[in-house]
Design a protein around this motif. Structure first.
Motif, PDB file in Angstrom:
ATOM      1  N   MET A  17      57.196 -69.695  16.985  1.00 27.49           N
ATOM      2  CA  MET A  17      57.012 -68.991  18.244  1.00 27.49           C
ATOM      3  C   MET A  17      56.545 -67.562  18.015  1.00 27.49           C
ATOM      4  N   ASP A  18      57.080 -66.911  16.982  1.00 29.92           N
ATOM      5  CA  ASP A  18      56.671 -65.538  16.694  1.00 29.92           C
ATOM      6  C   ASP A  18      55.193 -65.471  16.331  1.00 29.92           C
ATOM      7  N   ARG A  19      54.709 -66.464  15.621  1.00 27.30           N
ATOM      8  CA  ARG A  19      53.282 -66.491  15.243  1.00 27.30           C
ATOM      9  C   ARG A  19      52.412 -66.625  16.490  1.00 27.30           C
ATOM     10  N   LEU A  20      52.803 -67.493  17.406  1.00 30.20           N
ATOM     11  CA  LEU A  20      52.063 -67.655  18.664  1.00 30.20           C
ATOM     12  C   LEU A  20      52.088 -66.359  19.466  1.00 30.20           C
ATOM     13  N   ARG A  21      53.201 -65.694  19.485  1.00 28.24           N
ATOM     14  CA  ARG A  21      53.328 -64.413  20.192  1.00 28.24           C
ATOM     15  C   ARG A  21      52.369 -63.381  19.592  1.00 28.24           C
ATOM     16  N   LEU A  22      52.310 -63.306  18.264  1.00 34.31           N
ATOM     17  CA  LEU A  22      51.412 -62.360  17.600  1.00 34.31           C
ATOM     18  C   LEU A  22      49.949 -62.682  17.882  1.00 34.31           C
ATOM     19  N   VAL A  23      49.618 -63.959  17.821  1.00 38.07           N
ATOM     20  CA  VAL A  23      48.240 -64.369  18.123  1.00 38.07           C
ATOM     21  C   VAL A  23      47.883 -63.985  19.557  1.00 38.07           C
ATOM     22  N   ALA A  24      48.786 -64.239  20.481  1.00 30.77           N
ATOM     23  CA  ALA A  24      48.540 -63.895  21.884  1.00 30.77           C
ATOM     24  C   ALA A  24      48.382 -62.393  22.060  1.00 30.77           C
ATOM     25  N   GLN A  25      49.232 -61.620  21.404  1.00 29.88           N
ATOM     26  CA  GLN A  25      49.166 -60.164  21.528  1.00 29.88           C
ATOM     27  C   GLN A  25      47.800 -59.627  21.090  1.00 29.88           C
ATOM     28  N   VAL A  26      47.245 -60.211  20.056  1.00 29.28           N
ATOM     29  CA  VAL A  26      45.959 -59.735  19.539  1.00 29.28           C
ATOM     30  C   VAL A  26      44.789 -60.363  20.300  1.00 29.28           C
ATOM     31  N   ALA A  27      44.878 -61.640  20.592  1.00 27.87           N
ATOM     32  CA  ALA A  27      43.747 -62.332  21.214  1.00 27.87           C
ATOM     33  C   ALA A  27      43.524 -61.931  22.668  1.00 27.87           C
ATOM     34  N   ILE A  28      44.576 -61.797  23.432  1.00 28.53           N
ATOM     35  CA  ILE A  28      44.429 -61.554  24.869  1.00 28.53           C
ATOM     36  C   ILE A  28      43.633 -60.285  25.170  1.00 28.53           C
ATOM     37  N   PRO A  29      43.923 -59.148  24.556  1.00 26.08           N
ATOM     38  CA  PRO A  29      43.111 -57.972  24.881  1.00 26.08           C
ATOM     39  C   PRO A  29      41.622 -58.152  24.562  1.00 26.08           C
ATOM     40  N   PHE A  30      41.309 -58.836  23.468  1.00 30.48           N
ATOM     41  CA  PHE A  30      39.906 -58.993  23.095  1.00 30.48           C
ATOM     42  C   PHE A  30      39.192 -60.029  23.958  1.00 30.48           C
ATOM     43  N   VAL A  31      39.885 -61.073  24.355  1.00 30.05           N
ATOM     44  CA  VAL A  31      39.310 -62.035  25.305  1.00 30.05           C
ATOM     45  C   VAL A  31      39.054 -61.321  26.628  1.00 30.05           C
ATOM     46  N   TRP A  32      40.022 -60.547  27.078  1.00 28.77           N
ATOM     47  CA  TRP A  32      39.910 -59.796  28.324  1.00 28.77           C
ATOM     48  C   TRP A  32      38.718 -58.834  28.263  1.00 28.77           C
ATOM     49  N   PHE A  33      38.617 -58.096  27.163  1.00 25.83           N
ATOM     50  CA  PHE A  33      37.504 -57.168  26.967  1.00 25.83           C
ATOM     51  C   PHE A  33      36.168 -57.905  27.080  1.00 25.83           C
ATOM     52  N   GLY A  34      36.064 -59.042  26.402  1.00 26.23           N
ATOM     53  CA  GLY A  34      34.826 -59.825  26.436  1.00 26.23           C
ATOM     54  C   GLY A  34      34.483 -60.324  27.826  1.00 26.23           C
ATOM     55  N   MET A  35      35.490 -60.736  28.571  1.00 23.08           N
ATOM     56  CA  MET A  35      35.247 -61.212  29.936  1.00 23.08           C
ATOM     57  C   MET A  35      34.692 -60.101  30.818  1.00 23.08           C
ATOM     58  N   VAL A  36      35.282 -58.921  30.728  1.00 20.01           N
ATOM     59  CA  VAL A  36      34.835 -57.804  31.566  1.00 20.01           C
ATOM     60  C   VAL A  36      33.427 -57.376  31.170  1.00 20.01           C
ATOM     61  N   VAL A  37      33.150 -57.310  29.876  1.00 22.17           N
ATOM     62  CA  VAL A  37      31.796 -56.960  29.434  1.00 22.17           C
ATOM     63  C   VAL A  37      30.795 -57.995  29.937  1.00 22.17           C
ATOM     64  N   ALA A  38      31.118 -59.281  29.760  1.00 22.80           N
ATOM     65  CA  ALA A  38      30.195 -60.341  30.154  1.00 22.80           C
ATOM     66  C   ALA A  38      29.902 -60.335  31.650  1.00 22.80           C
ATOM     67  N   ILE A  39      30.923 -60.146  32.454  1.00 23.00           N
ATOM     68  CA  ILE A  39      30.736 -60.188  33.910  1.00 23.00           C
ATOM     69  C   ILE A  39      30.231 -58.857  34.448  1.00 23.00           C
ATOM     70  N   SER A  40      30.936 -57.789  34.164  1.00 18.80           N
ATOM     71  CA  SER A  40      30.634 -56.501  34.796  1.00 18.80           C
ATOM     72  C   SER A  40      29.399 -55.815  34.234  1.00 18.80           C
TER      73      SER A  40
END
Length: 144
Positions: free
Chosen positions: A1-24
């Motif tokens: 579970m800790d590994r999934l939490r770490l992956v989420a912590q790192v992946a979510i901001p970069f996925v979010w960044f990519g979505m905003v760049v792609a759309i906006s």
């Protein structure tokens, strides 16, 4: 579970960044340059796309907060999450509805009075991009 939490912590901001760049930064301005896309059609598409983007962003905000709870994220990271969340909430529940009203008026053939709402929305997108990138980078560096 800790590994999934770490992956989420790192992946979510970069996925979010990519979505905003792609759309906006890419999709939104380019759709108005496509052959046959009228201003009314572009605004109609934009209304749908930005509503969907805001829903996805709200989901990412919630998932990121859940991934950070109890993980010792620190005050700076929580401040970045709070600022990003406040900007997103203002965009989704204040600015976008106001911009929707203007878009509907234009789609219906009207000409609303001049407004700086769109510029404010863009400025908030820039703030959001900076805070999400900063958050993602700080979380990657924390892993080292």
């Amino acid at each position: 579970m800790d590994r999934l939490r770490l992956v989420a912590q790192v992946a979510i901001p970069f996925v979010w960044f990519g979505m905003v760049v792609a759309i906006s930064l890419i999709e939104a301005p380019l759709k108005f340059r496509a052959p046959g896309v009228t201003r009314a059609l572009g605004l109609g598409i934009g209304r749908l796309v930005f509503r969907a983007l805001n829903v996805a962003e709200l989901t990412l905000l919630l998932l990121l907060a859940l991934a950070l709870v109890g993980a010792g994220a620190g005050a700076v990271r929580w401040t970045l999450v709070a600022v990003t969340g406040a900007v997103l909430l203002a965009q989704a529940f204040v600015l976008r509805p106001l911009l929707d009203v203007r878009a509907q008026q234009i789609i219906a053939g009207g000409q609303p009075a001049a407004s700086h709402l769109h510029v404010v929305y863009i400025a908030m997108e820039a703030i959001k991009l900076v805070t999400v990138a900063w958050l993602g980078i700080s979380l990657v560096l924390r892993l080292r």
